[in-house]
Design an enzyme around this catalytic site. Sequence first.
Site, PDB file in Angstrom:
ATOM      1  N   GLU A  31      23.427 -72.841  56.258  1.00  0.00           N
ATOM      2  CA  GLU A  31      23.480 -74.207  55.739  1.00  0.00           C
ATOM      3  C   GLU A  31      22.434 -75.064  56.444  1.00  0.00           C
ATOM      4  OE1 GLU A  31      27.722 -75.584  55.147  1.00  0.00           O
ATOM      5  OE2 GLU A  31      28.088 -73.663  56.157  1.00  0.00           O
TER       6      GLU A  31
ATOM      7  N   GLU B  20      38.529 -69.514  61.066  1.00  0.00           N
ATOM      8  CA  GLU B  20      37.073 -69.405  61.250  1.00  0.00           C
ATOM      9  C   GLU B  20      36.783 -68.457  62.398  1.00  0.00           C
ATOM     10  OE1 GLU B  20      34.781 -72.902  61.987  1.00  0.00           O
ATOM     11  OE2 GLU B  20      35.669 -74.052  60.346  1.00  0.00           O
TER      12      GLU B  20
ATOM     13  N   GLU C 238      24.032 -73.512  64.395  1.00  0.00           N
ATOM     14  CA  GLU C 238      24.918 -74.108  63.399  1.00  0.00           C
ATOM     15  C   GLU C 238      24.431 -73.872  61.977  1.00  0.00           C
ATOM     16  OE1 GLU C 238      27.893 -75.829  63.522  1.00  0.00           O
ATOM     17  OE2 GLU C 238      27.989 -75.070  65.567  1.00  0.00           O
TER      18      GLU C 238
ATOM     19  N   LYS D   2      23.170 -78.741  58.321  1.00  0.00           N
ATOM     20  CA  LYS D   2      24.148 -78.926  59.386  1.00  0.00           C
ATOM     21  C   LYS D   2      23.455 -79.480  60.619  1.00  0.00           C
ATOM     22  CE  LYS D   2      27.882 -76.824  59.778  1.00  0.00           C
ATOM     23  NZ  LYS D   2      29.009 -75.921  60.106  1.00  0.00           N
TER      24      LYS D   2
END
Length: 475
Positions: free
Chosen positions: A325, A271, A334, A328
């Site tokens: 997203e 990541e 985030e 999250k």
Amino acid sequence: MLCLIQAQGMASQAFSLLFLLLSAIAVSDAGSIGINYGRVANNLPSPDKVVELLKAQGLTKVKLYDTDATVLTALGNSGINVVVALANELLASAAADQSFADNWVQSNIAKFYPATKIEAIAVGNEVFVDPNNTTNYLVPAMKNVHASLVKFNLDSNIKISSPIALSALQNSYPSSSGSFKPDLVEPVIKPMLDFLKQTGSYVMVNAYPFFAYTDNSDKISLDYALFNENSGVVDPGNGLKYYSLFDAQIDAVFAAMSALKYGDIKMVVSETGWPSKGDANEIGASQANAASYNGNLVRRVLSGNGTPLRPQDPLNVYLFALFNENQKSGPTSEKNYGLFYPNEQKVYNIPLTQEDLKSGQPTPVNVNTSQPPVSSEVSKTSVGQTWCVANANAGEKKLQAALDYACGEGGADCSPIQPDATCYNPNTLVAHASYAFNSYYQKNTRGTGTCDFGGAAYVVSQPPKYGNCEFPTGY
């Protein structure tokens, strides 16, 4: 996604353009770019559409956070290499019961392979910072899952690893002093590295220069964090010179592994990424910076060069993440690491493949369709001056939010649009936003992607005129 690496102050002056020059050349042993496909959202396209998107972008490697049957089926016969995950909450069961691991591998791996090109299993994710304290289960679970692969004759094709966060390091600056936390070394780090070595696997590392920068922006140069031009910093321990925080972080892990006599194990960056939006205290979170980091990183990886400590080892990196997203938890950042919005529109445009680099695709270039088209005559590379102005069609809410960002975290000089100042009149949102946007644009040397603000701004080739206000042309 934690990063505790520290760095000294660095000046953003001219530095060698070697890696940028090399990145324009297709190299046979270039590194690889993959992408993390997270699904903590309620508005994402179907897995079938996601596979179409991956193929359209030329992405041939994807990393998942589970073994969802619908997703694995959609990836079948796609030619895309897949990393799947055994979730942290299953570690205890996998560690304690070989039959549990056998059943899990049979149902989630063997059932889909080889139609779905599963190449690795991430057993857990950042286990050392798991609040449920699953660290002691990690290596036993890895061994049991591997034993299951052996039973199904899959061990020669599918690797086992586990992503670790940089918070596993006790020391990370300078890179040459990299070391793991003492309380982790004997119980889990050495057994895990020994397992990886025995099985011919690699260590997975989640590395986020963004966290180091936002926590230490008074010490770390933004250019150093974004792979932009900078004067670099010399590691006093080994004499190597670093031009990016990413390289320094990766080499700190290599140094920590070497200190334990496991310096020959390979690494995959499982990541890394940069958010396009963040909270007020998340310094550096912006669309322009995200495009710079990820775009420069792709060029860096596809150049084929390794890190200063391991120059001959190409980098293999999974960008985080495919989509924004919306479900999250945590800070705004985030939810905003995605390269794509859920409607499959790009948040910003960056090269992702060697073909993109050969075609000269720029980085970063925003492709938000609400932004008025910009002709080649008004690009940064054209002859003559350009300015950035507000898009009146963007709406008051978007303009105000962008204005607040530009005058706040963006660092634009907004003093001339304060009451009684030279550019306060006309006292309209469009006029004030235009001045702030242009200040930000000029401050950032009119870089592509720095006049967008989510479609709230666009570039013009004639100097704006609002009352008697003069718009600056540079800083």
